[in-house]
Motif scaffolding. Structure first.
Motif, short mmCIF file in Angstrom:
data_model
loop_
_atom_site.label_atom_id
_atom_site.label_comp_id
_atom_site.label_asym_id
_atom_site.label_seq_id
_atom_site.Cartn_x
_atom_site.Cartn_y
_atom_site.Cartn_z
N VAL A 1 -16.13 -4.37 9.19
CA VAL A 1 -15.60 -3.05 8.90
C VAL A 1 -14.13 -3.15 8.50
CG1 VAL A 1 -15.14 -0.76 9.85
CG2 VAL A 1 -17.26 -1.93 10.40
N TYR A 2 -13.43 -4.07 9.14
CA TYR A 2 -12.02 -4.22 8.82
C TYR A 2 -11.81 -4.70 7.38
CZ TYR A 2 -7.22 -5.78 8.94
OH TYR A 2 -5.90 -5.95 8.66
N ARG B 1 -6.51 6.70 1.16
CA ARG B 1 -7.42 6.88 0.04
C ARG B 1 -6.64 7.10 -1.24
NH1 ARG B 1 -10.34 12.12 2.28
NH2 ARG B 1 -11.15 11.34 4.24
N THR B 2 -6.00 6.06 -1.66
CA THR B 2 -5.20 6.31 -2.85
C THR B 2 -5.69 5.52 -4.05
OG1 THR B 2 -3.69 4.73 -1.94
CG2 THR B 2 -3.09 7.05 -1.76
N THR B 3 -6.87 4.91 -3.93
CA THR B 3 -7.37 4.15 -5.06
C THR B 3 -8.49 4.92 -5.74
OG1 THR B 3 -8.05 2.82 -3.21
CG2 THR B 3 -7.04 1.68 -5.05
N LEU C 1 -19.46 6.20 5.65
CA LEU C 1 -18.32 6.75 6.36
C LEU C 1 -18.82 7.72 7.41
CD1 LEU C 1 -15.56 7.71 3.80
CD2 LEU C 1 -15.54 5.90 5.49
N VAL D 1 -22.77 1.35 8.73
CA VAL D 1 -21.31 1.35 8.62
C VAL D 1 -20.81 0.06 7.96
CG1 VAL D 1 -19.19 1.33 9.93
CG2 VAL D 1 -20.98 2.94 10.50
N GLY E 1 0.10 6.04 9.02
CA GLY E 1 -1.27 5.98 9.52
C GLY E 1 -2.11 7.21 9.31
N GLU F 1 -7.25 -0.13 0.64
CA GLU F 1 -5.85 0.19 0.34
C GLU F 1 -5.44 -0.34 -1.03
OE1 GLU F 1 -3.72 0.82 3.64
OE2 GLU F 1 -5.67 1.61 4.13
N GLN G 1 -12.11 -1.84 5.26
CA GLN G 1 -10.99 -0.96 5.47
C GLN G 1 -9.77 -1.49 4.73
OE1 GLN G 1 -12.64 0.89 7.46
NE2 GLN G 1 -11.24 2.59 7.72
N ILE H 1 -18.82 -7.33 13.74
CA ILE H 1 -18.86 -5.92 13.32
C ILE H 1 -17.44 -5.44 13.01
CG2 ILE H 1 -19.29 -3.56 14.10
CD1 ILE H 1 -21.68 -4.59 15.63
N VAL H 2 -16.54 -5.74 13.93
CA VAL H 2 -15.16 -5.30 13.73
C VAL H 2 -14.59 -5.91 12.45
CG1 VAL H 2 -12.81 -5.55 14.61
CG2 VAL H 2 -14.64 -4.83 16.13
N ASP I 1 0.84 -1.19 0.00
CA ASP I 1 0.00 0.00 0.00
C ASP I 1 0.87 1.24 0.00
OD1 ASP I 1 1.03 -0.65 2.41
OD2 ASP I 1 -0.55 0.32 3.55
N LYS J 1 -4.77 9.70 7.32
CA LYS J 1 -5.93 9.46 6.47
C LYS J 1 -5.53 9.69 5.02
CE LYS J 1 -8.89 11.67 9.57
NZ LYS J 1 -9.53 12.95 9.64
#
Ligand SMILES: Nc1ncnc2c1ncn2[C@@H]1O[C@H](COP(=O)(O)OP(=O)(O)OP(=O)(O)O)[C@@H](O)[C@H]1O
Ligand SMILES: Nc1ncnc2c1ncn2[C@@H]1O[C@H](COP(=O)(O)OP(=O)(O)OP(=O)(O)O)[C@@H](O)[C@H]1O
Ligand SMILES: [Mg+2]
Ligand SMILES: [Mg+2]
Lengths: 507, 333, 330, 304
Positions: free
Chosen positions: B325-326, B14-16, B278, B273, B8, B333, B329, B321-322, B3, B10
């Motif tokens: 979302v993961y 967001r590079t895609t 977001l 979510v 870390g 990348e 997330q 849930i984690v 990536d 923000k």
């Protein structure tokens, strides 16, 4: 002599799109080195890789005689690289002192911050820039210029071996630029290297030793400044021959002898709560009226008043001959006024939206019938302006945050042009924009007024004002104090007008 | 490193480009859904039955409807904690109306009023939230906390704290009716999703909504009626919550102001979510929210049907849930 | 003269002004209570009020740190319930073991939050929502869904039930110590300043080379630890570990922090004003109980909810009014 | 005479009486509070009623504020067995006689006749047991497949009603509890849980709910799934609400064991006896009736 920094064969792609291709950069100790190139050439990317904001795809970096693979900005600072990033990166809610000393606070008992000392130190550093302000106040209460200088002060105070400045002067006025140059000289004489990114080529000749030029992610030339000319640099940046450029000439956009139309907008002694006290202006159709003045003179505030952002508390405005009170940006837009804001990041782009959506944001009421957006029409318009302004984007649905600063600026300009306002207010329209784009933007503005519209142009670049505006209204501390008419305005005259009134006041 | 990433920030996550990003994200949810389905098919008794579908649709509908509204609010970078209280309020009003003197004398009008008035009341709650947030600049969590605390109280005051039971087949249709053999509220949720999706993607309101969430200042300076847009989002969210509240009351043939919509805000936020909304605003994946609601519902179903104890189910729900979302997330990348 | 006006704005932003509201409201409410109710100012009421609210004050302080970074911690209530069970199990070994044990258990949840938020990059709202569920489930699992009795013979219950030098509850003494230490950390260490900087702008803090992750880990550990401490108070003051307690505590804490003038978006905040905010919200319950005791009206439970919401509304309204008028002045 | 330990209650015209309710989120609690309010006038009480919103800690704080206000008598339905002990102890220390209502505290630490006067209420374990026994007698089939809808996880009525029922059923090989899940004492959740469990265990023929609300929810779930509660599935529960009695009359439900919320009159009577110097039995047991098809119609009008 061994170089302080050498970056070789740097590659970096953002999701497959290359931003750097085998780029390289080399800086000698104690040298002021310029990095130039058009918008999107990869300058900022190069810097961000060096300082660990981005990770590189490949390439070697050698700093201070060691292989350096810097993983974070913190690490960069530790190893002696201080950076002022292009996008102001400070914390507006915190005090000036904190913004300067954060991470390097003077301590008492090895633990507690020594605030008196921190304030003292901050005042001392800032005084080198001729700034005397309340350092305990939140940084956000000061103007962009002050903030920019605070960012510079922070970087300079870190005792780094290399100080990187990515377009430090874009929001500074001439006087402040001079102060900055003084500091750069000082750094240089104490053996610190400076990497200097700027679109103002004249500046480079004043302070730089060598210039590296980038184009499309590649390094295209490294020149010694004393052995080169502005024209050569431009040729490098654009990838053309010097002769071609000379032949084409730099279009003079200065006001000619043309017909001016009716008075479009006229204000008499308007004031707002935001430090605008008495502002007089009239704009006729086909006219570019410049607003001149030092930083903090109230130009932006004047623009905000006209656009209905800040409420007008006194005075009258007449629009197209009728008395008119701006109430909100939406209202102003409906009355065919547009305003390109000064701060692209905070007040301009919606980063997650696409180029298309950003461009048509102000046009939506016209694009939609009973709430529904006509997307076919939308796409046509966007296509049109992407072509007309030469916006570099992979397609119109690319998120705008992925564009380079200059191209973002063009999209925003297109946002306003598309609404076809009768009066367009442009606050620093060419800030952070490269020479090529700058010329294009200026040409677009001229074309625009030629269609019988009016423009109010705010610029900190005197050259742009003098050459671009038909008339310049000079502001000072929230008062309009003088009006200069083209043809006949020179930079000297403008400077004098500003200086004169300053003297008058202090006399 | 694969990536383009740093320490870390923000900035880097967001590079895609948008297209692949959003498709991958949708896939993230779909993959999770698929995994749950496969697990259930293998281990949960009688999972592959029409009745299972029926049960899940009827249970997911309320979460989905509220999650749609929550997605709109989240798109403006807000949050609405009051959805459960609004459900209780709307739910408490309906039986009050059709069981009132007026409602018993004119049953048809009574029923109509029992649908309309509670939704208006819900809308007013949304208006209250929206005005607090956009005119008084109160932060959304706090602004909606006010109704979260007192909305249910108002509902209980109205009903004097009593459970209101009734039997009214017309009203109950909302909760027990079927179209083509599938629960009415499932169709309703779908219809609402389509309508709101259209609103978001095709109308000026939708565009402004995303702009306001993405950069409020820029939106205002481009002429977006920021306050109205925000109020609109909260009103819609409350309105949808009101519908959900009515559905719950209709299924149960009883309105329990103390319980109706209890903890719904958590499920709705989680669904939104998990569906790709977001919290910092600027995105409104409506069908994502539906997907998120389905995932949450299926997780609940799976744990229950397999006899997992309540306390362990809580932990499992947290983990899922984690994880969900993961996955999204990671795919960014 | 424009300069002086700019000065006002700065003063205001420097948070002295922002915090005034909560103190004024607190004093007003206390005076109201003293004037209207007999025994309101009696030692018994003050001591029990402080003892009960010590739990809310301490989680509000922890929450305040998280919120200053722009984050949020929804798990505090469940974590307190969890650690009350842990402390109850440890109570036979005395307060020396049970207190640190409970705090550490809370901090462990803080560590989980920090891991999810920093390493897994899950938004704080979602990560802590998940830990909220997990801590609640965990509390029920380790307690076998029963309240767990503490060892009444050990010195454990002294903490929650007795007073230091017969004047103030021990819990309040500990809360005061925690508040002072954390206040000092916030105002006078670089760690504290980093916390605020992150809330102001995380990107900028990163680019300034600040130890962003360290500070974020710190705030979640603090919040978890504070919740752990609240759980110890709970077990000690009520003689039992209670897996079902703590519902809605996170919202009380958030409200206290906001009433104390801290921006939910982070970057500004004050420990002292948060304490005042927690006291203010706690006082509303106390006053409602006294009001019921006057017998003039008897407020049913649901009316109390309406009144609490209304009170929050009024406080927020006053606060925004104050903010608005001051901003205008600025 | 009264045990020396207990605070005495002098005879007065009016008493300042504290009632510290634990929560008001279900009809049962609301009926109980109402019963105290309704009794207040007749019994010459100045009633201070508080509501702890489901928090044991707040309930203690509520009791504290009542002690500060100088109540004469305390009626306390303790939310939890152990956490409310401090409240009982503090009341005693302040010289206030305390009566526990509908739930009790841990008898190992706080004892009736010593720390508090008496416990007025029924026995949750016994309620569960009685439901189980009735079920054993009235179940028609040979193998009972039972689904249990539990109350709020960890709450004492849920724990006790489960224990009473499970203990009896464990002794009978033809009875198996195939699933036991919480429905949080709520109708809507009871329905949802039942819908789900019915899918996983279609062969279920007995549903035991810890309260009537969940039982009603379960009946709705069964009907939605096309089952015939009362015919092919036996539904049994506890509380004795109006809806439950109606369901019994309609033949959809088998039994509900009463758990009356109307404590006001009993509280008044017991307090007066105590003020008169009578010795109060440690457990003033409430006779819980049992409602079935044979008597439901007779009692539906007095149900809440
Ligand atoms: N975070 C990012 N995600 C995707 N693409 C990016 C990102 N940052 C930069 N780029 C792309 O990389 C290229 C180089 O950008 P860079 O910002 O380095 O240009 P620059 O030379 O600094 O331009 P300017 O003078 O406008 O600041 C551009 O095409 C830009 O669109
Ligand atoms: N030296 C200073 N000390 C304190 N405040 C300052 C100073 N310079 C500017 N400011 C504040 O910043 C405000 C104006 O900001 P800004 O610089 O945007 O004005 P401007 O005239 O639009 O200039 P520009 O558009 O070039 O940025 C002023 O009203 C002033 O209060
Ligand atoms: Mg750049
Ligand atoms: Mg400006």
């Amino acid at each position: 002599m061994q170089s302080l920094l050498s970056m070789n064969g740097m590659d970096k792609a953002f999701s497959g799109v290359p931003a750097l291709r085998q780029a390289c950069l080399e800086i000698a100790p104690g040298e002021v080195h310029a990095l130039i190139g058009q918008n999107g050439a990869g300058k900022s990317t190069m810097i961000k890789i060096l300082t660990g904001v981005y990770s590189k795809d490949s390439g070697d970096i050698c700093f201070d005689g060691q292989d350096a693979d810097i993983a974070s900005p913190g690490q960069a600072q530790k190893s002696g690289i201080a950076t002022i990033y292009q996008e102001l990166n400070l914390v507006p809610l915190r005090s000036v002192t904190e913004n300067v000393v954060m991470g390097y606070e003077p301590k008492r008992l090895g633990m507690f911050v020594n605030w008196p000392e921190a304030h003292r130190r901050t005042r001392e550093i800032l005084s080198r820039f001729g700034i005397d302000i309340d350092v305990k106040a939140p940084l956000g209460t000061y103007s962009t210029a002050i903030q920019q200088l605070v960012a510079i002060a922070r970087a300079v105070s870190l005792n780094a071996k290399l100080v990187i400045m990515d377009e430090p002067t874009s929001s500074l006025d001439d006087r402040e630029v001079e102060v900055l140059f003084g500091v750069v000289q000082e750094l240089k004489s104490s053996g610190v290297s400076v990497l200097y990114v700027s679109h103002f080529l004249d500046e480079l000749f004043k302070i730089c030793d060598r210039v590296t030029t980038m184009r499309d992610g590649q390094t295209v030339s490294v020149r010694t400044i004393t052995e080169t000319s502005k024209l050569e640099l431009i040729a490098d940046m654009l990838g053309r021959n010097v002769e071609d450029i000379e032949a084409a000439g730099m279009t003079d956009l200065g006001g000619g002898e043309k017909q001016l139309g009716n008075v479009l907008l006229e204000t008499s002694a308007i004031a707002t709560d935001q430090r605008l006290f008495e502002f007089n202006l009239s704009v006729r159709r086909g006219e570019i009226v410049g607003l001149g003045g030092l930083l903090g003179s109230g130009r932006t505030e004047a623009a905000r008043a006209l656009f209905g952002v800040d409420a007008v508390t006194q005075g009258d405005i007449r629009l197209k001959g009728k008395s008119w009170t701006p109430t909100s940006p939406a209202g102003a837009i409906a009355d065919r006024i547009g305003m390109l804001t000064e701060d692209r990041k905070a007040e301009g782009i919606v980063p997650d939206m696409s180029v298309r959506e950003n461009m048509t944001l102000a046009l939506l009421p016209k694009l939609s019938r009973s709430g529904r957006i006509n997307t076919t029409r939308e796409r046509e318009i966007v296509d049109e302006y992407i072509a007309a302004l030469g916006i570099k984007t992979s397609d119109m649905d690319q998120p705008i945050r992925e564009l380079s600063g200059g191209n973002q600026q063009k999209v925003l300009l297109a946002r306003w042009l598309a609404t076809e306002p009768e009066l367009l207010i442009l606050d620093e329209p060419t800030r952070g924009v490269d020479v090529g784009a700058k010329l294009e933007i200026q040409a677009i503005i001229r074309q625009y007024v030629d269609r019988g519209f009016g423009v109010v142009l705010i610029s900190s670049e005197f050259e742009e004002l003098v050459e671009g505006a038909d008339r310049i209204v000079v502001l000072q501390d929230g008062y309009s104090v003088a009006t200069l008419e083209n043809p006949g305005i020179t930079e000297d005259a403008l400077v004098k007008a500003i200086a004169h009134h300053h003297n008058e006041e202090h006399a | 490193m694969s990536d383009g990433s740093l320490s870390g920030g923000k900035a880097v996550s967001r590079t895609t480009p948008a297209l692949s990003l959003s498709t991958l994200r949708t896939h993230g949810g779909l993959i999770a859904l698929l995994l749950i389905l496969v697990f259930n098919a293998l281990f949960t008794p009688n999972f592959l039955q029409v009745q299972t579908l029926f049960v899940n649709i009827s249970q997911v509908a309320t979460i989905a409807i509220v999650a749609i509204g929550m997605t709109l609010v989240i798109a403006t970078a807000g949050i609405d904690l009051s959805v459960g209280a609004v459900m209780a309020l709307a739910g408490a009003l309906a039986p009050l109306i059709f069981q009132s003197e007026f409602g018993t004398v004119y049953p048809a009008l009574g029923i109509a009023a029992a649908f309309i008035l509670p939704l208006i009341a819900a809308g007013l709650c949304g208006l209250f939230n929206g005005v607090m947030i956009s005119y008084l600049n109160v932060q959304p969590i706090i602004a909606t906390l006010i109704l979260f605390i007192s909305g249910r109280g108002i509902a209980q005051v109205l009903t004097n704290g009593n459970l209101q039971t009734f039997s009214n087949p017309y009203f109950s249709y909302l909760g027990t009716g079927k179209i083509l053999g599938l629960p009415f509220q499932g169709w309703l949720a779908l219809a609402l999703a389509v309508a709101v999706y259209w609103l978001v993607s095709r109308t000026i309101f939708g565009r402004y909504l995303l702009a306001v969430g993405g950069n409020e200042k820029a939106a205002r300076l481009s002429g977006a009626p920021v306050r109205m847009v925000k109020i609109g989002a909260y009103v819609l969210c409350a309105f949808l919550s009101g519908i959900a509240g009515l559905i719950v009351v209709a299924i149960n043939s009883a309105s329990d102001a103390a319980r109706n919509g209890n903890l719904m805000e958590l499920d709705a936020i989680a669904a939104a979510v998990v569906g790709g909304a977001l919290l910092q605003g600027g995105r409104a994946p409506i069908f994502g929210a539906i997907l998120g609601a389905i995932i949450i519902q299926l997780v609940k179903y799976t744990l229950l049907a397999n006899g997992v104890e309540d306390e362990v189910a809580l932990i499992a729900k947290a983990a899922i849930i984690v994880l969900a979302v993961y996955i999204q997330q990671a795919r960014k990348e | 003269m424009p300069g002086s006006e700019a000065f006002d704005l700065r003063r205001f932003l420097q948070s002295d002004g922002r915090n005034a509201g909560v103190w004024i409201a607190l004093v007003a409410l206390i005076l109201f209570g003293l004037a209207r109710y007999e025994n309101f100012g009696g030692a018994y009421n003050i001591v029990s009020f402080l003892n009960y609210n010590s739990m809310f004050i301490v989680i509000s302080i922890g929450m305040c740190f998280v919120i200053m970074t722009g984050g949020i911690d929804l798990s505090v209530g469940s974590v307190a319930a969890f650690t009350s069970v842990v402390a109850a199990y440890l109570s036979p070994y005395g307060i020396e073991v049970a207190l640190p044990g409970g705090v550490l258990a809370g901090a462990a949840f803080g560590a989980i939050n920090a891991f999810c938020i920093i390493a897994m990059r899950i938004p704080p709202f979602i990560a802590t929502l998940a830990t909220m569920l997990a801590a609640k489930g965990g509390a029920l699992v380790i307690s076998g869904a029963q309240t767990i009795s503490v060892d009444w013979g050990s010195n454990f219950t002294k903490l929650g039930m007795e007073k230091a030098f017969n004047v103030v509850p021990w819990t309040i003494v500990i809360v005061a110590l925690v508040a002072i230490v954390l206040w000092a950390v916030l105002e006078h260490t670089s760690l504290g300043r980093t916390v605020l900087a992150i809330g102001g702008s995380e990107d900028a803090s990163n680019l300034m080379g600040l130890k962003v992750n360290r500070a974020k880990v710190f705030v979640y550990l603090i919040s978890g630890g504070c919740a752990g401490l609240a759980g110890v108070f709970l077990a000690s003051g009520y003689g039992a570990g209670q897996p079902l307690e703590g519902i809605g505590w996170e919202l009380s804490a958030i409200a206290a922090v906001v009433v104390g003038g801290t921006l939910l978006t982070g970057g500004l905040g004050s420990v002292t004003a948060t304490v005042a905010g927690a006291l203010l919200l706690g006082l509303v319950f106390n006053i409602l109980n006294f009001e019921n005791g006057r017998g003039t009206i008897s407020l049913s439970a649901y009316w109390q909810m309406v009144i609490r919401g209304g009170f929050l509304f009024v406080v927020i309204l006053l606060q925004t009014r104050m903010t608005a008028s001051r901003q205008k002045a600025g | 005479g009264i045990a020396d330990d207990l605070p005495a209650l002098e005879k007065k015209d009016r008493y300042k009486v504290g009632f510290a309710q634990m929560e008001s989120n279900n009809p049962w609690r609301i009926a109980e509070t109402k019963s105290f309010h309704d009794t207040a006038e007749a019994c010459n009480w100045d009633l201070i009623a508080t509501d702890a919103a489901g928090s044991a800690a707040k309930q203690v704080a509520d009791v504290d504020s009542m002690i500060a206000q100088g109540i004469d008598v305390l009626f306390l339905p303790p939310r939890e067995e152990k956490p409310l002990i401090p409240a009982v102890m503090k009341a005693k220390a302040a010289g206030i006689p305390t009566f526990l209502v509908d739930r009790s505290v841990d008898p190992n630490v706080a004892k009736p006749g010593e720390h508090f006067v008496a416990f007025l209420g029924s026995d949750f374990i016994d309620q569960g047991r009685r439901v189980a026994e009735w079920t054993l007698e009235n179940f028609q089939g040979d193998k009972g497949i039972i689904v249990q809808l539990e109350g709020t996880t960890g709450s004492s009525p849920a724990n006790d009603r489960k224990k009473g029922f499970d203990d009896v059923m464990a002794k009978h090989d033809n009875m198996t509890i195939v699933a036991s899940q919480t429905g949080d004492f709520a109708r809507d959740l009871g329905r949802q849980v039942m819908e789900t469990l019915l899918q996983a265990h279609p062969d279920v023929n007995i549903v035991y709910a810890h309260n009537d609300e969940m039982a009603i929810g379960a009946i709705q779930a069964l009907e939605l799934a096309g089952r015939k509660p009362g015919e092919d599935i036996l539904v049994v529960s506890i509380d004795g609400t109006r809806d439950a009695l109606q369901a019994i009359i309609d033949g959809k439900m088998g039994v509900t064991v009463e758990s009356s919320p109307f404590f006001g009159p009993l509280a008044c009577e017991t307090m007066n006896r105590y003020a008169n110097g009578e010795e109060i039995e440690h457990w003033v047991q409430v006779k819980d009736r049992i409602f079935t098809a044979s008597n439901a119609a007779d009692h539906i009008d007095e149900a809440y």
